[in-house]
Design an enzyme around this catalytic site. Sequence first.
Site, PDB file in Angstrom:
ATOM      1  N   GLY A 219     -11.520   4.495  -0.149  1.00 44.49           N
ATOM      2  CA  GLY A 219     -12.407   5.402   0.565  1.00 44.49           C
ATOM      3  C   GLY A 219     -13.664   4.779   1.118  1.00 44.49           C
ATOM      4  O   GLY A 219     -14.601   5.490   1.486  1.00 44.49           O
TER       5      GLY A 219
ATOM      6  N   CYS B 146      -7.215 -27.485  12.596  1.00 43.30           N
ATOM      7  CA  CYS B 146      -8.402 -28.342  12.746  1.00 43.30           C
ATOM      8  C   CYS B 146      -8.052 -29.824  12.671  1.00 43.30           C
ATOM      9  O   CYS B 146      -8.746 -30.664  13.251  1.00 43.30           O
ATOM     10  CB  CYS B 146      -9.435 -27.983  11.680  1.00 43.30           C
ATOM     11  SG  CYS B 146     -10.241 -26.399  11.980  1.00 43.30           S
TER      12      CYS B 146
ATOM     13  N   HIS C  13      -5.876 -21.074  11.186  1.00 37.01           N
ATOM     14  CA  HIS C  13      -7.225 -21.486  10.782  1.00 37.01           C
ATOM     15  C   HIS C  13      -7.967 -20.367  10.061  1.00 37.01           C
ATOM     16  O   HIS C  13      -8.609 -20.599   9.028  1.00 37.01           O
ATOM     17  CB  HIS C  13      -8.048 -21.935  11.984  1.00 37.01           C
ATOM     18  CG  HIS C  13      -9.503 -22.068  11.671  1.00 37.01           C
ATOM     19  ND1 HIS C  13     -10.024 -23.156  10.991  1.00 37.01           N
ATOM     20  CD2 HIS C  13     -10.542 -21.195  11.845  1.00 37.01           C
ATOM     21  CE1 HIS C  13     -11.321 -22.965  10.785  1.00 37.01           C
ATOM     22  NE2 HIS C  13     -11.657 -21.784  11.293  1.00 37.01           N
TER      23      HIS C  13
ATOM     24  N   CYS D 100     -13.085 -28.448   8.010  1.00 35.10           N
ATOM     25  CA  CYS D 100     -11.864 -27.731   7.653  1.00 35.10           C
ATOM     26  C   CYS D 100     -10.664 -28.680   7.708  1.00 35.10           C
ATOM     27  O   CYS D 100     -10.544 -29.492   8.626  1.00 35.10           O
ATOM     28  CB  CYS D 100     -11.648 -26.553   8.608  1.00 35.10           C
ATOM     29  SG  CYS D 100     -10.149 -25.594   8.264  1.00 35.10           S
TER      30      CYS D 100
ATOM     31  N   ASP E 148      -8.439  -7.204   0.557  1.00 35.62           N
ATOM     32  CA  ASP E 148      -7.493  -7.345   1.661  1.00 35.62           C
ATOM     33  C   ASP E 148      -8.153  -6.865   2.941  1.00 35.62           C
ATOM     34  O   ASP E 148      -9.076  -6.041   2.905  1.00 35.62           O
ATOM     35  CB  ASP E 148      -6.229  -6.515   1.411  1.00 35.62           C
ATOM     36  CG  ASP E 148      -6.441  -5.055   1.787  1.00 35.62           C
ATOM     37  OD1 ASP E 148      -5.950  -4.640   2.857  1.00 35.62           O
ATOM     38  OD2 ASP E 148      -7.116  -4.330   1.040  1.00 35.62           O
TER      39      ASP E 148
ATOM     40  N   CYS F 173      -7.403 -27.530   7.636  1.00 33.08           N
ATOM     41  CA  CYS F 173      -6.202 -26.778   7.994  1.00 33.08           C
ATOM     42  C   CYS F 173      -5.447 -27.507   9.103  1.00 33.08           C
ATOM     43  O   CYS F 173      -6.015 -28.356   9.807  1.00 33.08           O
ATOM     44  CB  CYS F 173      -6.567 -25.355   8.425  1.00 33.08           C
ATOM     45  SG  CYS F 173      -7.146 -25.198  10.131  1.00 33.08           S
TER      46      CYS F 173
ATOM     47  N   GLN G 181     -11.315   7.543  -5.455  1.00 34.57           N
ATOM     48  CA  GLN G 181     -11.848   8.202  -4.281  1.00 34.57           C
ATOM     49  C   GLN G 181     -13.172   8.895  -4.647  1.00 34.57           C
ATOM     50  O   GLN G 181     -13.686   8.724  -5.731  1.00 34.57           O
ATOM     51  CB  GLN G 181     -10.824   9.194  -3.728  1.00 34.57           C
ATOM     52  CG  GLN G 181      -9.604   8.540  -3.081  1.00 34.57           C
ATOM     53  CD  GLN G 181      -9.944   7.797  -1.795  1.00 34.57           C
ATOM     54  OE1 GLN G 181     -11.018   7.956  -1.198  1.00 34.57           O
ATOM     55  NE2 GLN G 181      -9.024   6.960  -1.350  1.00 34.57           N
TER      56      GLN G 181
ATOM     57  N   ASP H  85      -2.732   8.317  -2.203  1.00 33.76           N
ATOM     58  CA  ASP H  85      -3.981   9.055  -2.386  1.00 33.76           C
ATOM     59  C   ASP H  85      -4.270   9.872  -1.134  1.00 33.76           C
ATOM     60  O   ASP H  85      -3.700   9.636  -0.077  1.00 33.76           O
ATOM     61  CB  ASP H  85      -5.149   8.098  -2.695  1.00 33.76           C
ATOM     62  CG  ASP H  85      -5.301   6.996  -1.652  1.00 33.76           C
ATOM     63  OD1 ASP H  85      -4.297   6.687  -0.963  1.00 33.76           O
ATOM     64  OD2 ASP H  85      -6.387   6.418  -1.521  1.00 33.76           O
TER      65      ASP H  85
ATOM     66  N   ASP I 124       0.851  -1.184   0.000  1.00 40.31           N
ATOM     67  CA  ASP I 124       0.000   0.000   0.000  1.00 40.31           C
ATOM     68  C   ASP I 124       0.891   1.240   0.000  1.00 40.31           C
ATOM     69  O   ASP I 124       2.108   1.146   0.127  1.00 40.31           O
ATOM     70  CB  ASP I 124      -0.985  -0.012   1.164  1.00 40.31           C
ATOM     71  CG  ASP I 124      -0.314   0.147   2.524  1.00 40.31           C
ATOM     72  OD1 ASP I 124       0.897   0.397   2.575  1.00 40.31           O
ATOM     73  OD2 ASP I 124      -1.008   0.013   3.535  1.00 40.31           O
ATOM     74  N   SER I 125       0.301   2.392  -0.159  1.00 42.80           N
ATOM     75  CA  SER I 125       1.073   3.612  -0.387  1.00 42.80           C
ATOM     76  C   SER I 125       1.462   4.344   0.886  1.00 42.80           C
ATOM     77  O   SER I 125       2.308   5.218   0.878  1.00 42.80           O
ATOM     78  CB  SER I 125       0.261   4.580  -1.248  1.00 42.80           C
ATOM     79  OG  SER I 125      -0.892   5.005  -0.534  1.00 42.80           O
ATOM     80  N   GLY I 126       0.822   4.003   1.982  1.00 39.24           N
ATOM     81  CA  GLY I 126       0.971   4.767   3.216  1.00 39.24           C
ATOM     82  C   GLY I 126      -0.151   5.765   3.433  1.00 39.24           C
ATOM     83  O   GLY I 126      -0.266   6.357   4.496  1.00 39.24           O
ATOM     84  N   GLY I 127      -1.007   5.943   2.426  1.00 37.13           N
ATOM     85  CA  GLY I 127      -2.072   6.937   2.516  1.00 37.13           C
ATOM     86  C   GLY I 127      -3.112   6.634   3.577  1.00 37.13           C
ATOM     87  O   GLY I 127      -3.671   7.546   4.186  1.00 37.13           O
ATOM     88  N   PHE I 128      -3.361   5.351   3.831  1.00 42.93           N
ATOM     89  CA  PHE I 128      -4.385   4.990   4.812  1.00 42.93           C
ATOM     90  C   PHE I 128      -4.050   5.533   6.199  1.00 42.93           C
ATOM     91  O   PHE I 128      -4.941   5.787   7.009  1.00 42.93           O
ATOM     92  CB  PHE I 128      -4.562   3.471   4.874  1.00 42.93           C
ATOM     93  CG  PHE I 128      -5.556   3.028   5.909  1.00 42.93           C
ATOM     94  CD1 PHE I 128      -6.910   3.283   5.737  1.00 42.93           C
ATOM     95  CD2 PHE I 128      -5.150   2.380   7.061  1.00 42.93           C
ATOM     96  CE1 PHE I 128      -7.842   2.888   6.698  1.00 42.93           C
ATOM     97  CE2 PHE I 128      -6.056   1.982   8.024  1.00 42.93           C
ATOM     98  CZ  PHE I 128      -7.402   2.234   7.835  1.00 42.93           C
TER      99      PHE I 128
END
Length: 392
Positions: free
Chosen positions: A219, A312, A337, A307, A269, A309, A192, A149, A95-99
Site C-alpha cells: 500500500g 560497461c 547494466h 562498473c 522489488d 558488468c 495494508q 490483498d 505476486d498475488s494479482g492484487g496490484f
Amino acid sequence: MAAPLSLRIGAECPVTRARLCRLRLPHQALHTPVFMPVGTQGTLKGIAVPQLEALGCHICLGNTYHLGMRPGPDLIAKANGLHGFMNWRRALLTDSGGFQMVSLVELAEVTEEGVRFCSPYDGEEILLSPEKSIEIQNALGSDIMMQLDDVVSSTVTGPRVEEAMYRSIRWLDRCIAANKNPEKQNLFAIIQGGLDAELRTKCLKEMIKRDIPGFAIGGLSGGEEKDHFWRMVMLSTEYLPRDKPRYLMGVGYATDLVVCVALGCDMFDCVFPTRTARFGSALVPWGSLQLKHRQYAKDFKPIDEECTCPTCKRYTRAYLHALFKSDTAALHHITIHNIAYQLNLMSSIRESIQQRRFPEFIQQFMKRMYGSADKYPRWAVDALSAVNVKLE
C-alpha cells in the site's frame, strides 16, 4: 508444520535497524537485503535468464495476474511450474494479482468474493478470488507466494482504506486455507492501512497473529509524499517479527533502497531499473545518464568506469547513444547494466552491514549521489535521523 523457509540473522547494524540475513528458500539460499528484479510474464524485458544468473541474481518475480491470463497456469504446471517454464533454477516470488486493482482499476470491480476483471487480452470477465490467486500460484510453484490483498492507491483516504485493510485480513485467512503446498511454498501476508498509522497498526497486530513465513509492507510507493512513506515503513518494521523476512513492495530507487534498509527492510522489488532502461536511462552512483541525449554522441567512456558488468566492459556511451537511435539492442545492453547496478548496490550494502560500517556507507552513498548536503532530499534526511544517522 515447519515452513519451507528459514531466516538467520548474520549481522545487525548497531546504529540503524539494518540487518544482514541468510534466507533459505526451496530453490535457493540467498542473503538479504536483496533487490528482486521483476519478470512480469516469466521473463525480464530486455535480458535473458543466463545473463540474469551471470549477474548474480538469486531471486526474481513473476506476476500471477498476467501469467494466469496468458499462457495460463495449466500450461505452466505441465512444464513443472514457472521454474521449468522459464528455465530458472533459483528462487521465485509471485505476486498475488492484487496490484492490478490499482494499475488496471478501470477494468476491476472489488467485492468480498474477490476482484472481477475484464481481461485486457480478450475482454472476458474473470473473478480473481483469494482461492483462485493461490490456486494459480500453487500451479506456478514459486518459492514465495503473496496473499491476495485489497489494494487501494496510497493517495486514497477515507473509509475505503479501512475497508481494504480489514478485507485484506479476511482474505489472508482464505489464502492460508487455500494453500495446497504449505510444505513447499511460503505464503507472505501483506500489511495494508494506507497512510493511516492507526489502521496500519491494527493490520500489523492482527496479521502477525498468523503463523506465516513472512510479511510484506504494501500500500505504499504509489505517489504519496515521501515523508508519509518513510514513516509508514518505520512503523511497520517496529511491529514486524524479528525472525521473519520483511518485504517492502514496489521500491527500487537507489536512495529509497538505502534508506529503507536502514529502517529495517530486507527485500525489495521494482520495475524501475528495467523500465527506465527502455527509455535510454542508465543508472550510476551519481544518478542516471540519459544516453539518448546528444551530449553522449562522442563520449567514449563506459557508462560507469567502476562498473564491471558486460555492458560497461564492452561498450561506450557513444556506441550506446548511436545504437539507441536504430536498434533495440541498446535497450538490452542498458537493461543488463541497470540490473547489475541494483545488485551491486545491494551487495555493497550487505558488505557494509557485515563489516559494521553501514552508517559510513550511507554518508558516502549520499555524498556521491547528491554532491552536497544542501541537495539531500529532506525526507531522506529525516528518515535517517530517525534511525540515528545524522547526514553530514
